[in-house]
Scaffold this motif. Structure first.
Motif, PDB file in Angstrom:
ATOM      1  N   LEU A 174       2.346   3.676 -14.703  1.00  0.00           N
ATOM      2  CA  LEU A 174       1.670   4.925 -15.054  1.00  0.00           C
ATOM      3  C   LEU A 174       2.388   5.614 -16.210  1.00  0.00           C
ATOM      4  N   PRO A 175       1.634   6.137 -17.163  1.00  0.00           N
ATOM      5  CA  PRO A 175       2.244   6.860 -18.275  1.00  0.00           C
ATOM      6  C   PRO A 175       2.600   8.275 -17.857  1.00  0.00           C
ATOM      7  N   THR A 176       3.523   8.898 -18.584  1.00  0.00           N
ATOM      8  CA  THR A 176       3.979  10.239 -18.222  1.00  0.00           C
ATOM      9  C   THR A 176       2.824  11.237 -18.195  1.00  0.00           C
ATOM     10  N   ARG A 177       1.873  11.044 -19.095  1.00  0.00           N
ATOM     11  CA  ARG A 177       0.722  11.945 -19.148  1.00  0.00           C
ATOM     12  C   ARG A 177      -0.001  12.012 -17.805  1.00  0.00           C
ATOM     13  N   ILE A 178      -0.158  10.872 -17.153  1.00  0.00           N
ATOM     14  CA  ILE A 178      -0.834  10.829 -15.856  1.00  0.00           C
ATOM     15  C   ILE A 178       0.088  11.326 -14.751  1.00  0.00           C
ATOM     16  N   ILE A 179       1.333  10.908 -14.820  1.00  0.00           N
ATOM     17  CA  ILE A 179       2.283  11.348 -13.789  1.00  0.00           C
ATOM     18  C   ILE A 179       2.341  12.857 -13.737  1.00  0.00           C
ATOM     19  N   LYS A 180       2.316  13.468 -14.911  1.00  0.00           N
ATOM     20  CA  LYS A 180       2.361  14.925 -14.953  1.00  0.00           C
ATOM     21  C   LYS A 180       1.189  15.539 -14.184  1.00  0.00           C
ATOM     22  N   GLN A 181       0.052  14.869 -14.247  1.00  0.00           N
ATOM     23  CA  GLN A 181      -1.132  15.410 -13.584  1.00  0.00           C
ATOM     24  C   GLN A 181      -1.121  15.205 -12.088  1.00  0.00           C
ATOM     25  N   ILE A 182      -0.505  14.135 -11.627  1.00  0.00           N
ATOM     26  CA  ILE A 182      -0.565  13.892 -10.186  1.00  0.00           C
ATOM     27  C   ILE A 182       0.610  14.521  -9.451  1.00  0.00           C
ATOM     28  N   LEU A 183       1.688  14.846 -10.185  1.00  0.00           N
ATOM     29  CA  LEU A 183       2.852  15.414  -9.501  1.00  0.00           C
ATOM     30  C   LEU A 183       2.530  16.681  -8.703  1.00  0.00           C
ATOM     31  N   PRO A 184       1.738  17.610  -9.228  1.00  0.00           N
ATOM     32  CA  PRO A 184       1.477  18.828  -8.460  1.00  0.00           C
ATOM     33  C   PRO A 184       0.851  18.567  -7.094  1.00  0.00           C
ATOM     34  N   CYS A 185       0.132  17.452  -6.954  1.00  0.00           N
ATOM     35  CA  CYS A 185      -0.500  17.146  -5.669  1.00  0.00           C
ATOM     36  C   CYS A 185       0.540  16.789  -4.625  1.00  0.00           C
ATOM     37  N   LEU A 186       1.730  16.404  -5.069  1.00  0.00           N
ATOM     38  CA  LEU A 186       2.723  15.881  -4.149  1.00  0.00           C
ATOM     39  C   LEU A 186       3.774  16.937  -3.835  1.00  0.00           C
ATOM     40  N   ASP A 187       3.729  18.024  -4.560  1.00  0.00           N
ATOM     41  CA  ASP A 187       4.746  19.053  -4.432  1.00  0.00           C
ATOM     42  C   ASP A 187       4.864  19.559  -3.005  1.00  0.00           C
ATOM     43  N   LYS A 188       3.786  20.165  -2.556  1.00  0.00           N
ATOM     44  CA  LYS A 188       3.744  20.724  -1.205  1.00  0.00           C
ATOM     45  C   LYS A 188       2.481  20.194  -0.555  1.00  0.00           C
ATOM     46  N   ARG A 233      -4.233  -1.534  -8.677  1.00  0.00           N
ATOM     47  CA  ARG A 233      -2.886  -2.054  -8.932  1.00  0.00           C
ATOM     48  C   ARG A 233      -2.265  -2.589  -7.647  1.00  0.00           C
ATOM     49  N   ILE A 234      -2.453  -1.828  -6.570  1.00  0.00           N
ATOM     50  CA  ILE A 234      -1.890  -2.251  -5.291  1.00  0.00           C
ATOM     51  C   ILE A 234      -2.466  -3.601  -4.873  1.00  0.00           C
ATOM     52  N   GLU A 235      -3.782  -3.732  -5.020  1.00  0.00           N
ATOM     53  CA  GLU A 235      -4.427  -5.002  -4.673  1.00  0.00           C
ATOM     54  C   GLU A 235      -3.864  -6.149  -5.486  1.00  0.00           C
ATOM     55  N   CYS A 236      -3.796  -5.924  -6.785  1.00  0.00           N
ATOM     56  CA  CYS A 236      -3.307  -6.971  -7.680  1.00  0.00           C
ATOM     57  C   CYS A 236      -1.880  -7.355  -7.341  1.00  0.00           C
ATOM     58  N   LEU A 237      -1.042  -6.355  -7.160  1.00  0.00           N
ATOM     59  CA  LEU A 237       0.361  -6.639  -6.840  1.00  0.00           C
ATOM     60  C   LEU A 237       0.490  -7.354  -5.502  1.00  0.00           C
ATOM     61  N   THR A 238      -0.276  -6.896  -4.522  1.00  0.00           N
ATOM     62  CA  THR A 238      -0.196  -7.504  -3.200  1.00  0.00           C
ATOM     63  C   THR A 238      -0.607  -8.970  -3.252  1.00  0.00           C
ATOM     64  N   ARG A 239      -1.707  -9.220  -3.930  1.00  0.00           N
ATOM     65  CA  ARG A 239      -2.202 -10.583  -4.049  1.00  0.00           C
ATOM     66  C   ARG A 239      -1.139 -11.490  -4.670  1.00  0.00           C
ATOM     67  N   ASN A 240      -0.577 -11.016  -5.760  1.00  0.00           N
ATOM     68  CA  ASN A 240       0.379 -11.863  -6.465  1.00  0.00           C
ATOM     69  C   ASN A 240       1.713 -11.975  -5.732  1.00  0.00           C
ATOM     70  N   ARG A 286      10.731  -6.552  -6.117  1.00  0.00           N
ATOM     71  CA  ARG A 286      10.375  -5.441  -7.000  1.00  0.00           C
ATOM     72  C   ARG A 286       8.896  -5.112  -6.867  1.00  0.00           C
ATOM     73  N   MET A 287       8.075  -6.143  -6.702  1.00  0.00           N
ATOM     74  CA  MET A 287       6.645  -5.890  -6.526  1.00  0.00           C
ATOM     75  C   MET A 287       6.396  -5.155  -5.217  1.00  0.00           C
ATOM     76  N   SER A 288       7.144  -5.511  -4.175  1.00  0.00           N
ATOM     77  CA  SER A 288       6.993  -4.801  -2.912  1.00  0.00           C
ATOM     78  C   SER A 288       7.351  -3.328  -3.071  1.00  0.00           C
ATOM     79  N   GLN A 289       8.407  -3.062  -3.836  1.00  0.00           N
ATOM     80  CA  GLN A 289       8.780  -1.670  -4.087  1.00  0.00           C
ATOM     81  C   GLN A 289       7.665  -0.928  -4.808  1.00  0.00           C
ATOM     82  N   ARG A 290       7.125  -1.571  -5.817  1.00  0.00           N
ATOM     83  CA  ARG A 290       6.023  -0.940  -6.558  1.00  0.00           C
ATOM     84  C   ARG A 290       4.845  -0.647  -5.633  1.00  0.00           C
ATOM     85  N   GLY A 322       2.760  -2.960 -14.662  1.00  0.00           N
ATOM     86  CA  GLY A 322       4.106  -2.738 -15.142  1.00  0.00           C
ATOM     87  C   GLY A 322       4.965  -3.956 -15.362  1.00  0.00           C
ATOM     88  N   LEU A 323       4.441  -5.149 -15.135  1.00  0.00           N
ATOM     89  CA  LEU A 323       5.246  -6.341 -15.363  1.00  0.00           C
ATOM     90  C   LEU A 323       5.184  -6.748 -16.834  1.00  0.00           C
TER      91      LEU A 323
END
Lengths: 123, 123
Positions: free
Chosen positions: A57-71, A98-105, B94-98, B56-57
DNA sequence: TGCAACCCTCACATGGATGTGAAAGTGAGC
DNA sequence: GCTCACTTTCACATCCATGTGAGGGTTGCA
């Protein structure tokens, strides 16, 4: 704490802590002498930022989702414009992909390793 | 198929298909006239490459894990040097961490969205 | 007083994935 | 034969996360 301690506790170069601040991902206080002063819970936040960056994730997106995780309890309705909602839904879906792809691989790698290690003497 | 068709079917700029080839992620044949000729199953492979890049890979790592996914049945023992095994184990972890990081944050976004959308009229 | 270890800002450099375009060859259809 | 849509290689440009270091201020301690 100052930047050196946060750097050590998060394994993050000082350079990047300043960069994340420049990108408005974190907003440290300042001491009288101009030194940055970081709150204790920024340790977790920095680790979260690093994890998300590492996951693509790029910083631009991270900046947008961080407030959702604050409280988790205290929802910031002020941020909840329709565009923001759409952005969040979109990013949530992309993260699921991304999760699907990573899990599969990862599972494929696991299978491969199991096969290679398990059959090593027989191969 | 030629590069244009693969580009359309995978949503990938021609420039990148050539780049992936330069990085040895794919190895198309060549027609008599010099045009690249892509096998049908490279469609899936390119999509897989894109998914991993997006997660991210770097290409260097993708190149190493791709052979594990080629034929789940036919294990390439020739590649299975101790260093390669160690690399794969490391990348698997590392993929599991992601995956963990992404899952945690995606769920948080989901919770946020549920709260905001569910409470919209009540807020 | 001076040194060592912090901190600051600023700026230029690097590496990896991607964009863009030039100059030129190929092949199908009019 | 000409044109158009494809292809080739090559090269320079861009974005982003990160590295590196100069030049200088602050603090603590011998």
């Amino acid at each position: 704490m100052r930047i050196g301690e946060l750097s050590e506790r998060t394994g993050t170069p000082r350079r990047l802590l300043r960069y994340y601040e420049e990108q408005k991902l974190i907003l440290p206080d300042r001491c009288a002498n101009g030194y940055r002063s970081y709150d204790e819970r920024l340790v977790d936040r920095v680790l979260q930022i690093r994890g998300l960056l590492d996951a693509g994730l790029p910083t631009r997106i991270i900046k947008q989702i961080l407030p959702c995780l604050d409280k988790p309890r205290r929802i910031h309705f002020s941020d909840a414009t329709p565009e923001m909602i759409a952005t969040l839904e979109n990013e949530r879906d992309r993260m699921s992909q991304r999760i699907e792809c990573l899990t599969r691989n990862r599972d494929a790698i696991s299978d491969y390793l199991d096969a290679v290690l398990g059959n090593k003497t027989a191969g």
